[in-house]
Scaffold this motif. Structure first.
Motif, PDB file in Angstrom:
ATOM      1  N   GLY A   1       0.788  -1.237   0.000  1.00  0.00           N
ATOM      2  CA  GLY A   1       0.000   0.000   0.000  1.00  0.00           C
ATOM      3  C   GLY A   1       0.819   1.286   0.000  1.00  0.00           C
ATOM      4  N   TYR A   2       2.126   1.160  -0.121  1.00  0.00           N
ATOM      5  CA  TYR A   2       2.955   2.366  -0.197  1.00  0.00           C
ATOM      6  C   TYR A   2       3.070   2.835  -1.640  1.00  0.00           C
ATOM      7  CZ  TYR A   2       4.743   1.295   4.508  1.00  0.00           C
ATOM      8  OH  TYR A   2       4.867   1.045   5.842  1.00  0.00           O
ATOM      9  N   ARG A   3       3.103   4.143  -1.818  1.00  0.00           N
ATOM     10  CA  ARG A   3       3.525   4.656  -3.125  1.00  0.00           C
ATOM     11  C   ARG A   3       5.031   4.780  -3.060  1.00  0.00           C
ATOM     12  NH1 ARG A   3      -0.856   8.914  -5.469  1.00  0.00           N
ATOM     13  NH2 ARG A   3       0.472   8.807  -7.319  1.00  0.00           N
ATOM     14  N   LEU A   4       5.696   4.179  -4.043  1.00  0.00           N
ATOM     15  CA  LEU A   4       7.159   4.133  -4.012  1.00  0.00           C
ATOM     16  C   LEU A   4       7.748   5.144  -4.992  1.00  0.00           C
ATOM     17  CD1 LEU A   4       9.846   2.789  -3.125  1.00  0.00           C
ATOM     18  CD2 LEU A   4       9.461   1.073  -4.922  1.00  0.00           C
ATOM     19  N   TYR A   5       8.545   6.044  -4.450  1.00  0.00           N
ATOM     20  CA  TYR A   5       9.247   7.024  -5.275  1.00  0.00           C
ATOM     21  C   TYR A   5      10.732   6.701  -5.229  1.00  0.00           C
ATOM     22  CZ  TYR A   5       4.885   9.621  -5.003  1.00  0.00           C
ATOM     23  OH  TYR A   5       3.569   9.988  -5.079  1.00  0.00           O
ATOM     24  N   GLY A   6      11.358   6.742  -6.385  1.00  0.00           N
ATOM     25  CA  GLY A   6      12.781   6.445  -6.452  1.00  0.00           C
ATOM     26  C   GLY A   6      13.421   7.220  -7.572  1.00  0.00           C
ATOM     27  N   PRO A   7      14.699   6.920  -7.835  1.00  0.00           N
ATOM     28  CA  PRO A   7      15.397   7.657  -8.890  1.00  0.00           C
ATOM     29  C   PRO A   7      14.817   7.351 -10.264  1.00  0.00           C
ATOM     30  CG  PRO A   7      16.776   5.899  -7.985  1.00  0.00           C
ATOM     31  CD  PRO A   7      15.566   5.963  -7.135  1.00  0.00           C
ATOM     32  N   VAL A   8      14.492   8.415 -10.995  1.00  0.00           N
ATOM     33  CA  VAL A   8      13.962   8.266 -12.348  1.00  0.00           C
ATOM     34  C   VAL A   8      14.856   9.073 -13.273  1.00  0.00           C
ATOM     35  CG1 VAL A   8      12.009   8.823 -13.842  1.00  0.00           C
ATOM     36  CG2 VAL A   8      11.581   7.982 -11.527  1.00  0.00           C
ATOM     37  N   ARG A   9      15.333   8.412 -14.352  1.00  0.00           N
ATOM     38  CA  ARG A   9      16.217   9.108 -15.285  1.00  0.00           C
ATOM     39  C   ARG A   9      15.408   9.866 -16.325  1.00  0.00           C
ATOM     40  NH1 ARG A   9      21.480   7.591 -14.168  1.00  0.00           N
ATOM     41  NH2 ARG A   9      21.180   6.102 -12.489  1.00  0.00           N
ATOM     42  N   ASN A  10      15.824  11.090 -16.522  1.00  0.00           N
ATOM     43  CA  ASN A  10      15.114  11.948 -17.458  1.00  0.00           C
ATOM     44  C   ASN A  10      16.184  12.696 -18.247  1.00  0.00           C
ATOM     45  OD1 ASN A  10      13.372  13.602 -18.762  1.00  0.00           O
ATOM     46  ND2 ASN A  10      12.501  14.552 -16.924  1.00  0.00           N
ATOM     47  N   GLY A  11      16.551  12.124 -19.420  1.00  0.00           N
ATOM     48  CA  GLY A  11      17.690  12.672 -20.141  1.00  0.00           C
ATOM     49  C   GLY A  11      18.931  12.468 -19.299  1.00  0.00           C
ATOM     50  N   GLY A  12      19.692  13.516 -19.107  1.00  0.00           N
ATOM     51  CA  GLY A  12      20.907  13.395 -18.307  1.00  0.00           C
ATOM     52  C   GLY A  12      20.666  13.601 -16.820  1.00  0.00           C
ATOM     53  N   GLU A  13      19.412  13.879 -16.455  1.00  0.00           N
ATOM     54  CA  GLU A  13      19.146  14.211 -15.061  1.00  0.00           C
ATOM     55  C   GLU A  13      18.456  13.065 -14.343  1.00  0.00           C
ATOM     56  OE1 GLU A  13      16.687  17.600 -15.428  1.00  0.00           O
ATOM     57  OE2 GLU A  13      18.326  18.866 -16.159  1.00  0.00           O
ATOM     58  N   VAL A  14      18.656  13.029 -13.040  1.00  0.00           N
ATOM     59  CA  VAL A  14      17.952  12.058 -12.225  1.00  0.00           C
ATOM     60  C   VAL A  14      17.054  12.830 -11.272  1.00  0.00           C
ATOM     61  CG1 VAL A  14      18.190  10.151 -10.602  1.00  0.00           C
ATOM     62  CG2 VAL A  14      19.898  10.481 -12.376  1.00  0.00           C
ATOM     63  N   THR A  15      15.793  12.426 -11.237  1.00  0.00           N
ATOM     64  CA  THR A  15      14.873  13.081 -10.308  1.00  0.00           C
ATOM     65  C   THR A  15      14.209  12.015  -9.441  1.00  0.00           C
ATOM     66  OG1 THR A  15      13.130  12.950 -11.954  1.00  0.00           O
ATOM     67  CG2 THR A  15      14.325  15.021 -11.828  1.00  0.00           C
ATOM     68  N   LEU A  16      13.548  12.462  -8.394  1.00  0.00           N
ATOM     69  CA  LEU A  16      12.812  11.540  -7.534  1.00  0.00           C
ATOM     70  C   LEU A  16      11.386  11.486  -8.061  1.00  0.00           C
ATOM     71  CD1 LEU A  16      12.821   9.821  -4.927  1.00  0.00           C
ATOM     72  CD2 LEU A  16      12.311  11.892  -3.646  1.00  0.00           C
ATOM     73  N   GLY A  17      10.999  10.308  -8.571  1.00  0.00           N
ATOM     74  CA  GLY A  17       9.671  10.202  -9.169  1.00  0.00           C
ATOM     75  C   GLY A  17       9.042   8.869  -8.818  1.00  0.00           C
ATOM     76  N   GLU A  18       7.772   8.711  -9.153  1.00  0.00           N
ATOM     77  CA  GLU A  18       7.108   7.457  -8.836  1.00  0.00           C
ATOM     78  C   GLU A  18       7.721   6.356  -9.704  1.00  0.00           C
ATOM     79  OE1 GLU A  18       2.949   7.752  -8.259  1.00  0.00           O
ATOM     80  OE2 GLU A  18       2.917   5.790  -7.295  1.00  0.00           O
ATOM     81  N   VAL A  19       8.022   5.236  -9.074  1.00  0.00           N
ATOM     82  CA  VAL A  19       8.746   4.162  -9.748  1.00  0.00           C
ATOM     83  C   VAL A  19       7.737   3.225 -10.405  1.00  0.00           C
ATOM     84  CG1 VAL A  19      10.304   2.224  -9.377  1.00  0.00           C
ATOM     85  CG2 VAL A  19      10.634   4.333  -8.115  1.00  0.00           C
ATOM     86  N   GLY A  20       8.014   2.830 -11.644  1.00  0.00           N
ATOM     87  CA  GLY A  20       7.083   2.008 -12.412  1.00  0.00           C
ATOM     88  C   GLY A  20       7.161   0.536 -12.058  1.00  0.00           C
ATOM     89  N   GLU A  21       6.608  -0.300 -12.935  1.00  0.00           N
ATOM     90  CA  GLU A  21       6.520  -1.744 -12.703  1.00  0.00           C
ATOM     91  C   GLU A  21       7.889  -2.409 -12.697  1.00  0.00           C
ATOM     92  OE1 GLU A  21       3.849  -4.038 -12.091  1.00  0.00           O
ATOM     93  OE2 GLU A  21       3.166  -2.093 -11.372  1.00  0.00           O
ATOM     94  N   GLU A  22       8.771  -1.966 -13.574  1.00  0.00           N
ATOM     95  CA  GLU A  22      10.086  -2.604 -13.693  1.00  0.00           C
ATOM     96  C   GLU A  22      11.171  -1.625 -13.267  1.00  0.00           C
ATOM     97  OE1 GLU A  22      10.751  -5.748 -14.484  1.00  0.00           O
ATOM     98  OE2 GLU A  22       8.613  -6.190 -14.687  1.00  0.00           O
TER      99      GLU A  22
END
Lengths: 337, 283
Positions: free
Chosen positions: A26-47
């Motif tokens: 039941g937690y929403r999991l946020y983790g590192p998400v790559r966006n071009g050359g940048e890494v942001t904290l975003g909701e993590v997908g299935e894989e």
């Protein structure tokens, strides 16, 4: 620093399974998400892919507790229509650097002090912060000079160390311990060898970091209030406010009303002491009339006033203001003797 | 301060019961407000010197000193000058309108330290509001006996700009308060005193012996009043002044009303001169 409560390990290959288990609880999991050359904290997908080889997130995670724009309440025809407090959502923020976690710990001193900030507290209590210890600090990092460290625990619930084949998860708060206990079937107790290995990572990273001479900085700056120390940085400063937006501990906000026909909402948004209207009185008087007073305020707040009020520097040494300043104002040069 | 539902950002609903125009320029009005809910009224426990955010949904909020005294039960008074979006909208209000009040906020005058003392009140212009609250509080039968002499010097630019005119007359007739009302420049009908507040203060020369002074007024008045008080022998710790600053949250979170390490909203708006002298002159 809190005492070590429990330390667990999980194989890197099985970390994605742990992530899925977290989501299924039941937690929403946020983790590192790559966006071009940048890494942001975003909701993590299935894989989710979990490598923590970035230096830090582009933006600080303060927006998860103090969003850039947040509705305080809604109204209709001039009367309060509803409490805008959304139902609390359990969240896990994974992959913060310890400096940014320390920033949350500092924000707690403002927002959880009486009277408690209702909106902040609700988010804070429902969030598990898992920080990743730094093995490779950037050249603009200086956490060890301002009370933090590459594996410091303040603000985190769990510290994560990359041990090569496995991740070590160390609970550093009660919330972190309770959280880890929910997944005890998927983790193993850390061995003595692994604990020693993690200590070495933290110590090595810290030893490589430059230490700024900041002892007594609060008193030194207080004495320099009327000095020419502020001339050089304020002449360069464009007043763009980007330092305050990137800063993980800058928390100043504005409150404004927005309406569309009879409906409206009261919203708080990030504000900045770099802007002239920030302190402008209705009479036209402005106690900080030029960029000199505004630049001075920002440094004085972080390195002097905050120390008087909470005993802590309100800077975590993340270096974002240095990296992002369009005219290369380097905070370290301003506050160093 | 706990607001509505324990959330300090939500205002209590109040009804505007009465609007009084205070000055000849017609840009200062006093709003008499009554709580819609009894429990809100009971939660709103205040003392003279504190302020509240007047809240108009759709326009915003304005921090305004509370002009009524807690000894006046059943209503709140706020005297507001028309300046910006919120205060202009408020000035256009008719009686019966529902607005919001968020508070009480800030620290009060040090009324716990007045026992047996002489109290001197020095006010200028429309900044007289929380001083009016203090006077009403001290003149209440249950409080008047707690202090010795009560002296008030109050001035405005012109006779028309004096606020609370009826009350000033009442107080001038009482013998338990010494009133000195002055204007910078009188008109044909003015028979009272002329002269700036600091000048009148010098002439009246109230004793600083076992005395406390509450001051509120425009910056120029403060600048010339402090040296006179000092000459009269008032030490900075016995001079209490109320300040204004741009504010939003009113509870020490939003970060804009600080002078040095103190926030006017939470550590003030009432400060001793001694406290102010230790802070950077950034106000």
């Amino acid at each position: 620093m809190p005492e070590i409560m429990i330390a667990k390990t999980v194989d890197k290959k099985k970390f994605a399974d742990l992530a899925k288990a977290i989501v299924s609880r039941g937690y929403r999991l946020y983790g590192p998400v790559r966006n071009g050359g940048e890494v942001t904290l975003g909701e993590v997908g299935e894989e989710p892919e979990f490598d923590f080889d970035y230096r830090n997130f582009k933006m600080s995670p303060k927006e998860f507790f103090l969003p850039q724009s947040e509705v305080l309440c809604r109204f209709c025809r001039g009367e309060l229509a509803e409490d805008a407090a959304p139902a609390p959502q359990k969240r896990v923020l994974l992959g913060l650097r310890p400096c940014d976690a320390r920033a949350i710990w500092l924000l707690d001193k403002v927002f959880l002090e009486e009277p408690e900030d209702f909106y902040y507290k609700q988010k804070r209590e429902n969030t598990v912060v898992i920080s990743v210890a730094c093995a490779n600090p950037a050249t603009t990092c200086f956490c060890t000079s301002v009370g933090g460290g590459p594996a410091a625990a303040e603000g985190s619930d769990i510290l994560l160390f990359d041990l090569g084949e496995a991740f070590l998860l160390e609970a550093v708060s009660e919330r972190g311990e309770e959280f880890l206990n929910q997944f005890s079937k998927m983790t193993k107790d850390a061995t003595k060898k692994q604990v020693a290995q993690k200590k070495k990572i933290a110590e090595e990273a810290a030893s490589r970091m430059e230490k700024l001479p900041l002892d007594g900085v609060a008193e030194r700056l207080a004495k320099a209030f009327d000095s020419d120390l502020w001339e050089a940085p304020s002449q360069k400063c464009l007043g763009c406010g980007i330092c305050t937006y990137f800063c993980p501990t800058c928390y100043c906000f504005d409150v404004t009303d927005e309406t569309l026909r009879e409906n409206g909402r009261r919203v708080r948004t990030w504000d900045s002491c770099m802007y002239s209207p920030f302190t402008l009185h209705a009479s036209g008087h402005n106690p900080r009339p030029s960029q000199k007073e505004r630049v001075r305020q920002r440094f004085m707040h972080k390195f002097s006033y905050a120390v008087d009020n909470s005993g802590q520097l309100f800077c975590v040494g993340c270096g974002r203001c240095i990296v992002n300043c369009p005219v290369n104002i380097d905070l370290r040069e301003v506050i160093a003797p | 301060m706990k607001g509505n539902h324990g959330n300090p950002y939500l205002p209590y609903p109040v009804e505007i019961q009465k609007v009084t125009v205070e000055n000849a320029d017609r840009d200062i009005k006093t709003f008499k407000l009554a709580f819609l809910n009894k429990e809100h009224e009971e939660a709103f426990q205040y003392l003279p010197g504190q302020f509240a955010e007047l809240s108009i949904f759709g326009k915003g909020e304005s921090p305004i000193g509370i002009a009524s005294s807690p000894t006046e039960e059943g209503y709140l008074l706020f005297t507001v000058k028309r300046m910006g979006v919120v205060t202009s909208d408020l000035h256009n209000s008719e009686e019966g309108r529902i607005i919001g009040v968020r508070g009480p906020l800030g620290k009060s005058y040090p009324l716990d330290q007045i026992e047996g003392k002489n109290v001197l009140i020095v006010g200028g212009g429309f900044a007289f509001t929380t001083l009016r609250s203090a006077i009403r509080y001290l003149l209440a039968p249950e409080n008047r006996g707690r202090i010795n002499n009560l002296t008030c010097i109050y001035g405005a630019r012109s006779p028309g700009e004096l606020i609370y005119k009826e009350e000033l007359k009442e107080w001038e007739e009482r013998d338990d308060i010494e009133m000195y009302v002055t204007v910078d420049k009188g008109d044909e009908s003015w028979t009272g005193r002329e002269g700036f507040v600091p000048t009148v203060l010098k002439e009246v020369a109230p004793s600083s012996e076992s005395a406390i002074c509450l001051v509120c007024g425009p910056p120029i008045m403060l600048k010339f009043t402090f040296p006179v008080l000092s000459d009269l022998g008032f030490p900075p710790e016995n001079i209490v002044v109320s300040l204004e600053m741009r504010m939003k949250c009113g509870i020490g979170k939003c970060g804009r009303c600080n002078i040095g390490n103190l926030y006017v909203c939470k550590d003030g708006p009432v400060f001793t001169l001694e406290q102010l002298q230790a802070l950077p002159a950034e106000y």
